[in-house]
Design a protein around this motif. Structure first.
Motif, PDB file in Angstrom:
ATOM      1  N   PRO A 131      -5.887  -4.496   7.158  1.00  0.00           N
ATOM      2  CA  PRO A 131      -5.782  -3.039   6.958  1.00  0.00           C
ATOM      3  C   PRO A 131      -4.909  -2.732   5.740  1.00  0.00           C
ATOM      4  N   THR A 132      -5.453  -1.929   4.858  1.00  0.00           N
ATOM      5  CA  THR A 132      -4.771  -1.703   3.591  1.00  0.00           C
ATOM      6  C   THR A 132      -3.679  -0.649   3.724  1.00  0.00           C
ATOM      7  N   LEU A 133      -2.855  -0.625   2.710  1.00  0.00           N
ATOM      8  CA  LEU A 133      -1.760   0.339   2.663  1.00  0.00           C
ATOM      9  C   LEU A 133      -2.311   1.767   2.639  1.00  0.00           C
ATOM     10  N   ALA A 134      -3.420   1.974   1.953  1.00  0.00           N
ATOM     11  CA  ALA A 134      -4.017   3.311   1.866  1.00  0.00           C
ATOM     12  C   ALA A 134      -4.431   3.834   3.242  1.00  0.00           C
ATOM     13  N   VAL A 135      -4.935   2.951   4.095  1.00  0.00           N
ATOM     14  CA  VAL A 135      -5.327   3.357   5.450  1.00  0.00           C
ATOM     15  C   VAL A 135      -4.095   3.813   6.226  1.00  0.00           C
ATOM     16  N   GLY A 136      -3.011   3.063   6.106  1.00  0.00           N
ATOM     17  CA  GLY A 136      -1.779   3.436   6.794  1.00  0.00           C
ATOM     18  C   GLY A 136      -1.202   4.750   6.280  1.00  0.00           C
ATOM     19  N   ILE A 137      -1.245   4.935   4.974  1.00  0.00           N
ATOM     20  CA  ILE A 137      -0.745   6.184   4.392  1.00  0.00           C
ATOM     21  C   ILE A 137      -1.575   7.372   4.876  1.00  0.00           C
ATOM     22  N   ASN A 138      -2.891   7.237   4.848  1.00  0.00           N
ATOM     23  CA  ASN A 138      -3.762   8.331   5.304  1.00  0.00           C
ATOM     24  C   ASN A 138      -3.563   8.645   6.780  1.00  0.00           C
ATOM     25  N   ARG A 139      -3.342   7.620   7.594  1.00  0.00           N
ATOM     26  CA  ARG A 139      -3.111   7.823   9.027  1.00  0.00           C
ATOM     27  C   ARG A 139      -1.829   8.630   9.252  1.00  0.00           C
ATOM     28  N   GLU A 140      -0.774   8.296   8.509  1.00  0.00           N
ATOM     29  CA  GLU A 140       0.503   8.999   8.678  1.00  0.00           C
ATOM     30  C   GLU A 140       0.442  10.422   8.120  1.00  0.00           C
ATOM     31  N   ILE A 141      -0.291  10.634   7.041  1.00  0.00           N
ATOM     32  CA  ILE A 141      -0.456  11.986   6.504  1.00  0.00           C
ATOM     33  C   ILE A 141      -1.199  12.862   7.512  1.00  0.00           C
ATOM     34  N   ALA A 142      -2.204  12.289   8.182  1.00  0.00           N
ATOM     35  CA  ALA A 142      -2.936  13.034   9.207  1.00  0.00           C
ATOM     36  C   ALA A 142      -2.034  13.388  10.386  1.00  0.00           C
ATOM     37  N   ALA A 143      -0.990  12.580  10.611  1.00  0.00           N
ATOM     38  CA  ALA A 143      -0.053  12.838  11.709  1.00  0.00           C
ATOM     39  C   ALA A 143       1.071  13.790  11.298  1.00  0.00           C
ATOM     40  N   GLY A 144       1.035  14.291  10.062  1.00  0.00           N
ATOM     41  CA  GLY A 144       2.025  15.272   9.643  1.00  0.00           C
ATOM     42  C   GLY A 144       3.151  14.747   8.769  1.00  0.00           C
ATOM     43  N   TRP A 145       3.058  13.504   8.333  1.00  0.00           N
ATOM     44  CA  TRP A 145       4.090  12.936   7.462  1.00  0.00           C
ATOM     45  C   TRP A 145       3.747  13.234   6.007  1.00  0.00           C
ATOM     46  N   GLU A 146       4.770  13.290   5.159  1.00  0.00           N
ATOM     47  CA  GLU A 146       4.605  13.547   3.727  1.00  0.00           C
ATOM     48  C   GLU A 146       4.925  12.275   2.951  1.00  0.00           C
ATOM     49  N   LEU A 147       4.099  11.946   1.985  1.00  0.00           N
ATOM     50  CA  LEU A 147       4.307  10.751   1.165  1.00  0.00           C
ATOM     51  C   LEU A 147       5.427  11.011   0.157  1.00  0.00           C
ATOM     52  N   VAL A 148       6.439  10.123   0.131  1.00  0.00           N
ATOM     53  CA  VAL A 148       7.552  10.251  -0.802  1.00  0.00           C
ATOM     54  C   VAL A 148       7.348   9.318  -1.988  1.00  0.00           C
ATOM     55  N   SER A 149       7.125   8.031  -1.712  1.00  0.00           N
ATOM     56  CA  SER A 149       6.922   7.069  -2.796  1.00  0.00           C
ATOM     57  C   SER A 149       6.187   5.843  -2.283  1.00  0.00           C
ATOM     58  N   VAL A 150       5.577   5.107  -3.221  1.00  0.00           N
ATOM     59  CA  VAL A 150       4.836   3.881  -2.909  1.00  0.00           C
ATOM     60  C   VAL A 150       5.340   2.786  -3.844  1.00  0.00           C
ATOM     61  N   HIS A 151       5.567   1.598  -3.283  1.00  0.00           N
ATOM     62  CA  HIS A 151       6.053   0.455  -4.070  1.00  0.00           C
ATOM     63  C   HIS A 151       5.361  -0.813  -3.601  1.00  0.00           C
ATOM     64  N   HIS A 152       5.362  -1.799  -4.439  1.00  0.00           N
ATOM     65  CA  HIS A 152       4.852  -3.106  -4.003  1.00  0.00           C
ATOM     66  C   HIS A 152       6.058  -4.036  -3.849  1.00  0.00           C
ATOM     67  N   SER A 153       6.022  -4.807  -2.782  1.00  0.00           N
ATOM     68  CA  SER A 153       7.134  -5.724  -2.532  1.00  0.00           C
ATOM     69  C   SER A 153       6.813  -7.135  -3.003  1.00  0.00           C
ATOM     70  N   GLN A 154       5.565  -7.511  -2.949  1.00  0.00           N
ATOM     71  CA  GLN A 154       5.113  -8.804  -3.452  1.00  0.00           C
ATOM     72  C   GLN A 154       3.786  -8.560  -4.153  1.00  0.00           C
ATOM     73  N   GLU A 155       3.156  -9.623  -4.542  1.00  0.00           N
ATOM     74  CA  GLU A 155       1.907  -9.481  -5.276  1.00  0.00           C
ATOM     75  C   GLU A 155       0.811  -8.824  -4.440  1.00  0.00           C
TER      76      GLU A 155
END
Length: 90
Positions: free
Chosen positions: A55-79
């Motif tokens: 499951p990709t990061l985009a799926v998780g972000i979209n799921r949380e936005i649908a639950a009422g969360w606001e996106l602050v920032s996105v970063h990569h921790s490894q490759e």
């Protein structure tokens, strides 16, 4: 015996004291009013893969936005993996 100068000083002193007392009362009345409640936001990290079959990061972000969360920032921790910071309750 009072001189004319001391009478003038006394006449000027009374309104000065009355103004200072009135000003202090106004400052106290405004400062002692009820304070609005402080709303502190909640923060949450969403993790996922940036590339791959999981499951990709985009799926998780979209799921949380649908639950009422606001996106602050996105970063990569490894490759391959990344994380996003979400905020709620601002």
């Amino acid at each position: 015996m009072r001189t004319a100068e001391s009478k003038v000083m006394k006449a000027m002193f009374k309104p000065f004291v009355a103004g200072a007392v009135f000003g202090a009362l106004v400052i106290f009345a405004v400062g002692a009013g009820p304070q609005p409640p402080v709303v502190r936001p909640e923060y949450k990290l969403v993790q996922g893969v940036v590339f791959g079959q999981e499951p990709t990061l985009a799926v998780g972000i979209n799921r949380e936005i649908a639950a009422g969360w606001e996106l602050v920032s996105v970063h990569h921790s490894q490759e391959q993996y990344g994380f996003a910071m979400m905020r709620k309750g601002k």
